[in-house]
Design an enzyme around this catalytic site. Structure first.
Site, PDB file in Angstrom:
ATOM      1  N   LYS A 110      27.874 -16.016   0.127  1.00 33.08           N
ATOM      2  CA  LYS A 110      27.821 -16.381   1.552  1.00 33.08           C
ATOM      3  C   LYS A 110      29.146 -16.990   1.993  1.00 33.08           C
ATOM      4  O   LYS A 110      29.635 -16.734   3.098  1.00 33.08           O
ATOM      5  CB  LYS A 110      26.666 -17.361   1.817  1.00 33.08           C
ATOM      6  CG  LYS A 110      26.639 -17.929   3.241  1.00 33.08           C
ATOM      7  CD  LYS A 110      26.501 -16.816   4.271  1.00 33.08           C
ATOM      8  CE  LYS A 110      26.183 -17.261   5.684  1.00 33.08           C
ATOM      9  NZ  LYS A 110      27.012 -18.233   6.327  1.00 33.08           N
TER      10      LYS A 110
ATOM     11  N   SER B 174      22.794 -15.521   6.726  1.00 26.55           N
ATOM     12  CA  SER B 174      23.725 -15.234   7.807  1.00 26.55           C
ATOM     13  C   SER B 174      23.035 -14.549   8.966  1.00 26.55           C
ATOM     14  O   SER B 174      22.084 -13.805   8.780  1.00 26.55           O
ATOM     15  CB  SER B 174      24.870 -14.343   7.328  1.00 26.55           C
ATOM     16  OG  SER B 174      25.720 -14.052   8.428  1.00 26.55           O
TER      17      SER B 174
ATOM     18  N   GLU C  10      34.445 -13.168   7.577  1.00 32.49           N
ATOM     19  CA  GLU C  10      34.136 -13.360   9.009  1.00 32.49           C
ATOM     20  C   GLU C  10      35.352 -13.952   9.736  1.00 32.49           C
ATOM     21  O   GLU C  10      35.749 -13.475  10.809  1.00 32.49           O
ATOM     22  CB  GLU C  10      32.915 -14.291   9.118  1.00 32.49           C
ATOM     23  CG  GLU C  10      32.577 -14.801  10.513  1.00 32.49           C
ATOM     24  CD  GLU C  10      31.410 -15.822  10.466  1.00 32.49           C
ATOM     25  OE1 GLU C  10      30.356 -15.492   9.887  1.00 32.49           O
ATOM     26  OE2 GLU C  10      31.561 -16.935  11.014  1.00 32.49           O
TER      27      GLU C  10
ATOM     28  N   HIS D 121      31.496 -14.246   2.483  1.00 28.42           N
ATOM     29  CA  HIS D 121      31.101 -13.605   3.749  1.00 28.42           C
ATOM     30  C   HIS D 121      31.768 -14.330   4.917  1.00 28.42           C
ATOM     31  O   HIS D 121      32.337 -13.706   5.818  1.00 28.42           O
ATOM     32  CB  HIS D 121      29.575 -13.628   3.908  1.00 28.42           C
ATOM     33  CG  HIS D 121      29.098 -13.358   5.310  1.00 28.42           C
ATOM     34  ND1 HIS D 121      29.157 -14.295   6.318  1.00 28.42           N
ATOM     35  CD2 HIS D 121      28.578 -12.242   5.887  1.00 28.42           C
ATOM     36  CE1 HIS D 121      28.699 -13.768   7.446  1.00 28.42           C
ATOM     37  NE2 HIS D 121      28.338 -12.529   7.213  1.00 28.42           N
ATOM     38  N   ASN D 122      31.711 -15.649   4.902  1.00 27.85           N
ATOM     39  CA  ASN D 122      32.296 -16.406   6.006  1.00 27.85           C
ATOM     40  C   ASN D 122      33.818 -16.300   6.023  1.00 27.85           C
ATOM     41  O   ASN D 122      34.422 -16.244   7.088  1.00 27.85           O
ATOM     42  CB  ASN D 122      31.856 -17.869   5.938  1.00 27.85           C
ATOM     43  CG  ASN D 122      30.451 -18.064   6.486  1.00 27.85           C
ATOM     44  OD1 ASN D 122      29.625 -17.157   6.410  1.00 27.85           O
ATOM     45  ND2 ASN D 122      30.161 -19.225   7.019  1.00 27.85           N
TER      46      ASN D 122
HETATM   47  C1  6PG Z   1      26.667 -16.865   9.726  1.00 25.68           C
HETATM   48  C2  6PG Z   1      27.845 -17.727  10.118  1.00 25.68           C
HETATM   49  C3  6PG Z   1      27.508 -19.172  10.127  1.00 25.68           C
HETATM   50  C4  6PG Z   1      28.724 -20.052  10.389  1.00 25.68           C
HETATM   51  C5  6PG Z   1      29.196 -20.009  11.791  1.00 25.68           C
HETATM   52  C6  6PG Z   1      30.225 -21.052  12.166  1.00 25.68           C
HETATM   53  O1  6PG Z   1      26.844 -16.152   8.748  1.00 25.68           O
HETATM   54  O2  6PG Z   1      25.631 -16.875  10.386  1.00 25.68           O
HETATM   55  O3  6PG Z   1      28.849 -17.526   9.190  1.00 25.68           O
HETATM   56  O4  6PG Z   1      26.968 -19.481   8.889  1.00 25.68           O
HETATM   57  O5  6PG Z   1      28.425 -21.346  10.066  1.00 25.68           O
HETATM   58  O6  6PG Z   1      29.683 -18.749  12.084  1.00 25.68           O
HETATM   59  O7  6PG Z   1      31.329 -21.052  11.345  1.00 25.68           O
HETATM   60  P1  6PG Z   1      32.644 -21.870  11.760  1.00 25.68           P
HETATM   61  O8  6PG Z   1      32.208 -23.054  12.563  1.00 25.68           O
HETATM   62  O9  6PG Z   1      33.263 -22.305  10.477  1.00 25.68           O
HETATM   63  O10 6PG Z   1      33.477 -20.940  12.568  1.00 25.68           O
END
Ligand code: 6PG
Length: 478
Positions: free
Chosen positions: A183, A128, A190, A186-187
């Site tokens: 991960k 990430s 996010e 994590h997303n």
């Molecule tokens: C990271 C992000 C990355 C992710 C983008 C786009 O940890 O660096 O999570 O891996 O792919 O943020 O995510 P979306 O297109 O699903 O918003």
């Protein structure tokens, strides 16, 4: 071979990761399907360290010292399988294939098993931090065998982001797909963080009547306190940005339809399978999909709503403070739900993931990095098997102190017609967990009525059924 590590797939993430290894003193073999990219990398960044450009898979594999460590950085999905099939036959027992893409953890489990049977280690690694992170220090979440981590870990520790206390943001998360699972969560977190921030923005804009610039300023202030995080910081930047073509706030000229690549959706899909209530993350995914349904929004635009009641400056300031409380409380809930999912996944797959170390490696490098994560690490340090973040004394106290304002914000949002699915779902989660009795008892009664699905009693062991269609006496089931 002399290269300690190899990277194949030199799009921006792969290229930056290769440069990061080279800048940290490692000899890096680089390879790409179209060799022009490999040459471009060496031409442009060759001065940063030692690269060995390989034109073919054979050359690439030959360039690596044994046991070979080769990182695949291609688009997650079929491309990953294709690249594995290209390289695996060229490898020898004990070599390590590392997948640094955003793979689904179930794919990682399958690949790990297949390659293990062929004597090759397969390590699915969550990375990430976007392009900048890959270059300057990402947060790294490797799965795979402990043996492969022994060979790979020291390299990853060098290129990883460093937490404020200097610890590298990488740890062996657990076997097979554990890294990609973490991960994925994590997303999901996010998405939830971003949605909560978006709701705070929407409320400050609509209810408090703030301009994007004023909201940017508010976020900058919040960022000096307990909400201190990368996402709050960049939100202020985005809000303060003016579109050059129109001279209007950038946020006002961007199409309001949020997209997604799918990792947030996976988090929710898997949570449903595991039976983990990640309602905040789910609302964040749904909020994005709702925003994209232009046709539904078009036909709904004339539906009635409340008359907006603007606040005066003083009221607006007090409201903004309450929004900060609501945001913080909701954020605690998102992380509570996300960590619940990490623990449920760990149990379901026998990974023995240490939640505290996960919080620790999210402290820097990744998108959700925040001061807050050090507190979560602390909570798990204090009690390794903490059943829920809400069971931590400090978090419980903070959320308790925020709850009045939180309720007020959710109520105001409802009254003024501002959608706040994230704040509201988080509050509902909090209240449901707090409740002495839930109406789930009634649900059980209904299920028993229409389907004889049985229920348990509070006062006796066993399963029971009421003869609803008969004399309504109770019988023991099974
Ligand atoms: C990271 C992000 C990355 C992710 C983008 C786009 O940890 O660096 O999570 O891996 O792919 O943020 O995510 P979306 O297109 O699903 O918003």
């Amino acid at each position: 071979g002399t290269a300690q590590i190899g990277v194949t797939g030199l799009a921006v993430m792969g290229r930056n990761l290769a440069r990061n290894f080279a800048r940290n003193g490692f000899t890096v073999a680089v390879h790409n399907r179209t060799a022009a990219r490999t040459r471009a990398l060496v031409e442009e960044f060759g001065g940063e360290g030692t690269f060995v450009a390989a034109e073919s898979p054979e050359e690439f594999v030959a360039a690596l010292e044994r046991p070979r460590r080769l990182v695949i950085m291609v688009k997650a999905g079929d491309a990953t399988d294709a690249v594995i099939e290209e390289f695996a036959p060229l490898l020898e027992e004990g070599d390590v294939i590392i997948d640094g893409g955003n793979a689904h953890f179930a794919d990682t489990r399958r690949r790990e098993k297949e390659l293990r049977e062929r004597g090759i280690h397969f390590v699915g690694v969550g990375i990430s931090g976007g392009e900048e992170g890959a270059l300057h220090g990402p947060s790294i979440m490797p799965g795979g065998s402990a043996e492969s981590y022994a060979s790979l870990g020291p390299l990853l520790e060098r290129i990883a982001a460093k937490a404020p206390d200097g610890t590298p943001c990488v740890t062996h998360v657990g076997p097979d797909g554990a890294g990609h699972f973490v991960k994925m969560v994590h997303n999901g977190i996010e998405y939830a963080d971003m949605q909560l921030i978006a709701e705070a923005y929407h409320l400050l804009r609509t209810v408090a009547g703030y301009s994007p610039e004023q909201i940017a300023q508010t976020f900058r202030t919040w960022n000096t306190g307990r909400l201190d995080s990368y996402l709050i910081e960049i939100t202020a930047e985005v809000l303060a940005h003016t579109d050059a073509a129109t001279d209007r706030p950038f946020v006002d000229v961007v199409m309001d339809q949020a997209e997604q690549k799918g990792t947030g959706r996976w988090t929710v899909q898997i949570a449903l399978d595991l039976g983990v209530p990640v309602s905040g993350i789910a609302e964040a995914v749904f909020a994005r999909s709702l925003s994209g349904h232009a046709e539904l929004r078009e036909v709904s635009r004339s539906l009635p709503g409340p008359q907006p009641r603007p606040l005066d400056a003083e009221e607006a300031g007090r409201f903004a403070d309450r929004v900060e409380q609501a945001l913080y409380a909701s954020k605690i809930v998102s992380y509570t739900q996300g960590f619940h999912q990490v623990q449920a996944g760990s149990e379901a797959y026998g990974w023995e993931v240490d939640a505290g170390s996960v919080a620790a490696i999210w402290r820097a490098g990744c998108i959700i990095r925040a001061a807050f994560l050090d507190r979560i690490r602390g909570a798990y340090d204090e009690q390794r098997d903490l059943p829920s973040l809400l069971a931590d004394k400090q978090f419980a106290e903070e959320i308790g102190a925020a709850q009045d304002d939180w309720r007020d914000v959710v109520a105001t949002a409802a009254r003024q017609g501002v959608p706040t699915p994230g704040f509201a779902a988080a509050l509902a989660y909090y209240d449901a967990l707090r409740a002495e009795r839930l109406p789930a008892a009634l649900t059980q009664g209904q299920r028993d009525f229409f389907g004889a699905h049985t229920y348990r009693r509070t006062d006796r062991e066993g399963s029971f059924h009421t003869l609803w269609g008969g004399d309504r006496s109770e019988v023991t089931a099974d």
